[in-house]
Design an enzyme around this catalytic site. Structure first.
Site, PDB file in Angstrom:
ATOM      1  N   ASN A 199      -0.627  66.931 127.699  1.00 55.39           N
ATOM      2  CA  ASN A 199       0.249  67.663 126.800  1.00 55.39           C
ATOM      3  C   ASN A 199      -0.350  67.599 125.393  1.00 55.39           C
ATOM      4  O   ASN A 199      -0.581  66.517 124.866  1.00 55.39           O
ATOM      5  CB  ASN A 199       1.646  67.042 126.839  1.00 55.39           C
ATOM      6  CG  ASN A 199       2.654  67.843 126.054  1.00 55.39           C
ATOM      7  OD1 ASN A 199       2.469  68.109 124.883  1.00 55.39           O
ATOM      8  ND2 ASN A 199       3.744  68.206 126.707  1.00 55.39           N
TER       9      ASN A 199
ATOM     10  N   HIS B  26       1.476  72.359 127.681  1.00 53.92           N
ATOM     11  CA  HIS B  26       1.901  71.244 128.506  1.00 53.92           C
ATOM     12  C   HIS B  26       0.679  70.754 129.281  1.00 53.92           C
ATOM     13  O   HIS B  26      -0.352  71.437 129.339  1.00 53.92           O
ATOM     14  CB  HIS B  26       2.990  71.683 129.481  1.00 53.92           C
ATOM     15  CG  HIS B  26       4.316  71.886 128.835  1.00 53.92           C
ATOM     16  ND1 HIS B  26       5.476  72.064 129.563  1.00 53.92           N
ATOM     17  CD2 HIS B  26       4.696  71.924 127.533  1.00 53.92           C
ATOM     18  CE1 HIS B  26       6.498  72.199 128.748  1.00 53.92           C
ATOM     19  NE2 HIS B  26       6.052  72.136 127.510  1.00 53.92           N
TER      20      HIS B  26
ATOM     21  N   GLU C 257      -0.042  70.519 132.438  1.00 52.58           N
ATOM     22  CA  GLU C 257      -0.505  71.374 133.534  1.00 52.58           C
ATOM     23  C   GLU C 257      -1.195  72.626 133.007  1.00 52.58           C
ATOM     24  O   GLU C 257      -2.204  73.072 133.571  1.00 52.58           O
ATOM     25  CB  GLU C 257       0.676  71.760 134.435  1.00 52.58           C
ATOM     26  CG  GLU C 257       1.368  70.575 135.083  1.00 52.58           C
ATOM     27  CD  GLU C 257       2.476  69.953 134.231  1.00 52.58           C
ATOM     28  OE1 GLU C 257       3.246  69.157 134.777  1.00 52.58           O
ATOM     29  OE2 GLU C 257       2.579  70.259 133.011  1.00 52.58           O
TER      30      GLU C 257
ATOM     31  N   SER D 276       7.252  65.587 136.773  1.00 54.32           N
ATOM     32  CA  SER D 276       7.658  66.797 137.489  1.00 54.32           C
ATOM     33  C   SER D 276       7.458  68.024 136.595  1.00 54.32           C
ATOM     34  O   SER D 276       7.952  68.057 135.469  1.00 54.32           O
ATOM     35  CB  SER D 276       9.142  66.670 137.878  1.00 54.32           C
ATOM     36  OG  SER D 276       9.566  67.769 138.634  1.00 54.32           O
TER      37      SER D 276
ATOM     38  N   CYS E  90       7.709  71.411 134.601  1.00 55.74           N
ATOM     39  CA  CYS E  90       8.820  72.210 134.076  1.00 55.74           C
ATOM     40  C   CYS E  90       8.777  73.624 134.673  1.00 55.74           C
ATOM     41  O   CYS E  90       7.886  73.958 135.460  1.00 55.74           O
ATOM     42  CB  CYS E  90       8.725  72.283 132.552  1.00 55.74           C
ATOM     43  SG  CYS E  90       7.362  73.326 131.978  1.00 55.74           S
TER      44      CYS E  90
ATOM     45  N   CYS F 289       5.348  75.452 133.863  1.00 57.80           N
ATOM     46  CA  CYS F 289       4.195  74.949 134.610  1.00 57.80           C
ATOM     47  C   CYS F 289       4.349  75.197 136.107  1.00 57.80           C
ATOM     48  O   CYS F 289       3.371  75.485 136.795  1.00 57.80           O
ATOM     49  CB  CYS F 289       3.999  73.475 134.291  1.00 57.80           C
ATOM     50  SG  CYS F 289       3.632  73.208 132.525  1.00 57.80           S
TER      51      CYS F 289
ATOM     52  N   ASP G 168      10.114  68.561 122.847  1.00 56.56           N
ATOM     53  CA  ASP G 168       9.259  69.056 123.931  1.00 56.56           C
ATOM     54  C   ASP G 168      10.073  69.667 125.058  1.00 56.56           C
ATOM     55  O   ASP G 168       9.650  70.652 125.658  1.00 56.56           O
ATOM     56  CB  ASP G 168       8.373  67.929 124.480  1.00 56.56           C
ATOM     57  CG  ASP G 168       7.246  68.467 125.327  1.00 56.56           C
ATOM     58  OD1 ASP G 168       6.432  69.236 124.796  1.00 56.56           O
ATOM     59  OD2 ASP G 168       7.201  68.169 126.529  1.00 56.56           O
TER      60      ASP G 168
END
Length: 145
Positions: A39, A50, A52, A77, A79, A82, A142
């Site tokens: 991130n 982010h 990912e 996990s 979002c 992503c 965030d």
């Protein structure tokens, strides 16, 4: 913890060391890491970087068939954004370091055929809990609170 989740955790720790949010990700194809990220919203003043997304950017342009053999590892996990990127590129498998701090649209991913492996690794959980306790305002920014 397997080597790929460990690599994602290293990315998360890099992000924290840079003053950012400690979430990391790696993209694996054929047993090899082809993309890494963490991130970087704070570091780059970005609304979308982010872990990912940074990881997919680092992997560069891949063929559609490459993504179809990929596994995305993330310390947290993914979002909605992503998860959407994983669906867009038809990434069939996501390994999640932990989903106690935040749970993205996991049921929707499963419904769309994505295989999820939720590890709930103690190191991933501890990293996020410690960060949220020390920087709640940054975490809330965030996640859009």
């Amino acid at each position: 913890m397997d080597e790929f989740l460990r690599a994602a955790l290293e990315e998360a720790r890099l992000g924290l060391a840079e003053g950012g949010i400690p979430i990391g990700a790696v993209l694996v194809i054929g047993g090899r890491i082809v993309g890494r990220g963490h991130n970087r919203r704070v570091q780059r003043g970005s609304s979308i970087l982010h872990a990912e997304m940074d990881c997919l950017e680092d992997a560069g342009r891949l063929q559609a068939r490459d993504y179809q053999h990929a596994t995305l590892y993330s310390t947290l996990s993914p979002c909605d954004m992503c998860s959407g990127a994983a669906l867009l590129y038809k990434i069939p498998r996501i390994v999640i370091g932990e989903n106690r701090t935040l749970q993205g649209p996991e049921a929707y991913l499963r419904q769309r055929g994505v295989e999820l492996a939720v590890v709930n690794d103690e190191a991933c959980i501890r990293l996020m809990r410690d960060f949220i306790a020390s920087r709640p305002e940054l975490w809330n920014e965030d996640i859009g609170v």
